[in-house]
Design a protein around this motif. Structure first.
Motif, short mmCIF file in Angstrom:
data_model
loop_
_atom_site.label_atom_id
_atom_site.label_comp_id
_atom_site.label_asym_id
_atom_site.label_seq_id
_atom_site.Cartn_x
_atom_site.Cartn_y
_atom_site.Cartn_z
N TYR A 78 0.84 -1.20 0.00
CA TYR A 78 0.00 0.00 0.00
C TYR A 78 0.88 1.26 0.00
CZ TYR A 78 -2.73 3.84 1.80
OH TYR A 78 -3.28 5.08 1.97
N GLN A 79 1.89 1.26 0.86
CA GLN A 79 2.79 2.43 0.95
C GLN A 79 3.54 2.61 -0.37
OE1 GLN A 79 2.74 4.61 3.17
NE2 GLN A 79 1.72 3.60 4.89
N SER A 114 -6.94 7.74 -6.92
CA SER A 114 -7.93 6.74 -6.53
C SER A 114 -7.26 5.37 -6.42
CB SER A 114 -9.05 6.68 -7.59
OG SER A 114 -9.94 5.62 -7.32
N ILE A 115 -7.46 4.70 -5.29
CA ILE A 115 -6.93 3.34 -5.14
C ILE A 115 -8.09 2.37 -4.88
CG2 ILE A 115 -4.71 4.14 -4.25
CD1 ILE A 115 -5.73 3.04 -1.47
N GLY A 116 -7.85 1.08 -5.10
CA GLY A 116 -9.04 0.25 -5.12
C GLY A 116 -9.06 -1.10 -4.47
N ASP A 117 -7.96 -1.71 -4.13
CA ASP A 117 -8.03 -3.09 -3.67
C ASP A 117 -8.48 -3.21 -2.22
OD1 ASP A 117 -5.38 -1.82 -3.32
OD2 ASP A 117 -4.99 -3.64 -2.16
N THR A 118 -9.27 -4.23 -1.95
CA THR A 118 -9.78 -4.46 -0.59
C THR A 118 -8.65 -4.68 0.42
OG1 THR A 118 -12.05 -5.14 -1.04
CG2 THR A 118 -10.97 -6.24 0.81
N PRO A 119 -7.61 -5.47 0.12
CA PRO A 119 -6.57 -5.65 1.15
C PRO A 119 -5.97 -4.32 1.62
CG PRO A 119 -6.33 -7.32 -0.56
CD PRO A 119 -7.37 -6.34 -1.06
N SER A 120 -5.60 -3.44 0.68
CA SER A 120 -5.05 -2.14 1.08
C SER A 120 -6.04 -1.35 1.92
CB SER A 120 -4.69 -1.30 -0.15
OG SER A 120 -3.55 -1.80 -0.79
#
Lengths: 372, 372
Positions: free
Chosen positions: B190-191, B214-220
């Motif tokens: 994520y970082q 804009s970011i999108g993944d559930t884990p992050s």
């Protein structure tokens, strides 16, 4: 006309199941003739296509008996005029209402393999049904183990005492043929299965029970030279075949009848890849593992002379997300592909792929509906 | 009430998608609050649930902006009142009619990553759309490679010259987090992603372009402590989570909100297995590979106090055919299971599993419809 232009001319804009109807009908005719020449019953498994219209193509070849894998599928085909259906799946006793409704309407065949199921049927069944005992001839999914003759005979005796349950014969799905690596290995497994089924039949006949033999896997039915000692065959996948069937030697590439049209949404020269609108929800996650150990979810295919044509084994689908498919392409092919093109993918497992679409589009632009 | 009796009391007779609505709403509330506390836009991805009713649960939490992955999905949610939708999938230029229809009705956002796509939009677009440039921050599926700043800036300049195309910002899907093995690794990725996106943002801002991230993944989104420097998040899977999310540390077992109820059709003490009516067309072929190398397609789960409860990691689904699922069960469990029972399976990938059903059944017996 090049593949993309041809598919665009059919009005395709999104992932679409493409059916080579000429080939599918040839596949049907070929298997129907093979069964007719062997003088055995052809009871094709309709779980692959799940389409009333494709069912009619079988009727044209004289087919009147079919196989499905659920009571809801049976219900759909009854609505479309079929009157003799085997549900080749161990009876789901929670659907007793559906069983009785079907048994009151048609000649229904069911699969049984345990006392628990016979007891449940005894409590709930209100109309005559043909009962097939499912035998495990080595696949180890469902069925009575083939060499446990005592148990098999005891279940047949028990069945014989229950009203409405008419013992018809023994049935197997030799699913181990899907893991074969050659036609010779399929042939060997077919012979082994036949021998095992006949040993049970002998024992039951000695005990006074007449007993038919039903076999079902597409590889065996495609490869077997004759069907000596067999009473019926129930192949399903052969109507379309697929890359898995080709890899094990059960079909030729020109017998493949199903593919998926996918719009190209990205071209990546630096990676040698294209990305299509076409993911796990359009192809299924069924994979072939190549000798290199790489999992592949399909290969690009061309349209040639208005028919499914050449398969590009140098252009595999190597990754699927929910809606994205990543395809490795050689440089020469990549230079020809642009965003907005439509490519065709030959799937690994046609049954699972077909299951994801509400209809098939033929290469002459007709919509062929499926069960919803 | 034991699991089977509870599921029977809901009237279940066939494979059915079971939704723990209480948990799904908690998952929604938790993520919405997290976004609100960070003072960023929450634009959840609706491709996971694809349900108008579940969409309303988001509205209750104040959500007005959403993400989908196809124009047909966008159309469905527009019909259900949504007015601000990003289609987070590279524009499929073959669907220009759908784009224009949507752009005339709502605030539509689209993803672009190539000159070819911009050119196609330039030829076809008739209404203003928000354009996000998709960035590949390391997943290598789609998007412009993050460190190719010259190309990114050149595309933004080009975009800026095309009528109706309103450059909004840069968007990424950090799909590599799905392969992480710990929360720490997700946090690291994520970082890394955030840093890469900000380096692009800096460059574009220096060139005079305002640019959101804009970011999108559930884990992050599940693991990140804050969202400094981010303008919007688009997680989707978190509404249900699944075994894959649990394995990588993105959720707790009690956050899982989706499971599949399957009737037991066979019990095999000699193999330590049961077989259920529930196959690849009910669970999808998505697998987790355990440390032993074995592929697993789900695990048995219990209902406890009317909610999804304990997961039996000693009872994995080890094989799927089209309609059959084979489950390894320990002796103690096997002795309790009989034909006709209904078991519950916690799926590997909830998005693909949900996609196979026309509706969800909640644990209080309500039907929640999905897109067809």
């Amino acid at each position: 006309m090049p593949t993309s232009a041809f598919l665009q001319s059919l009005g395709i804009t999104r992932p679409t199941a493409i059916l080579d109807a000429v080939q599918a009908r040839q596949n049907i005719r070929h298997m129907a003739q093979k069964a007719a020449q062997a003088n055995i019953r052809f009871r094709p498994h309709f779980k692959t296509h799940q389409s009333a219209e494709i069912g009619q193509w079988f009727q044209t070849e004289g087919v009147t008996t079919i196989t499905v894998s659920s009571f809801s599928m049976a219900h759909y085909f009854v609505e479309h005029g079929w009157q003799d259906i085997t549900v080749a799946f161990p009876v789901n006793v929670r659907e007793m209402d559906a069983i009785n409704r079907l048994a009151s309407q048609i000649q229904l065949g069911v699969l049984v393999e345990s006392l628990a199921t016979i007891d449940a049927l005894q409590r709930g069944i209100q109309h005559p049904v043909q009962v097939w005992l499912e035998i495990d001839t080595g696949y180890h999914r469902t069925g009575l183990v083939w060499d446990d003759g005592d148990r098999i005979l005891s279940l047949v005796r028990h069945l014989d005492s229950v009203e409405h349950l008419e013992f018809t014969g023994i049935l197997t799905h030799t699913g181990q043929t899907y893991y074969a690596r050659s036609r010779a290995e399929i042939q060997y497994l077919y012979q082994e299965t036949t021998g095992r089924m006949q040993s049970i039949q002998d024992r039951l006949q000695q005990a006074g029970f007449s007993c038919q033999i039903s076999i079902g896997d597409t590889p065996s039915c495609a490869v077997a030279g004759s069907f000596a000692g067999i009473d019926e065959i129930r192949p399903g996948n052969f109507v379309f075949y697929d890359q898995m069937m080709y890899q094990i030697g059960a079909c030729r590439p020109d017998q493949l009848a199903l593919a998926v049209a996918c719009p190209v949404v990205g071209v990546y020269p630096e990676r040698g890849q294209i990305v299509v609108y076409g993911g796990a929800v359009h192809l299924s996650k069924e994979a072939l593992v190549e000798t290199s150990g790489r999992a592949v979810f399909g290969y690009l295919q061309e349209i040639e002379n208005g028919r499914l044509g050449r398969i590009a084994y140098d252009a595999p689908v190597i990754s699927l997300s929910q809606e994205h498919g990543i395809i490795d392409v050689p440089p020469a092919m990549e230079r020809k592909v642009t965003v907005g093109d439509i490519v065709l993918i030959s799937p690994v497992h046609s049954c699972l792929t077909a299951n994801l679409y509400p209809f098939y589009l033929t290469l002459t632009g007709e919509n062929i509906s499926r069960i919803r």
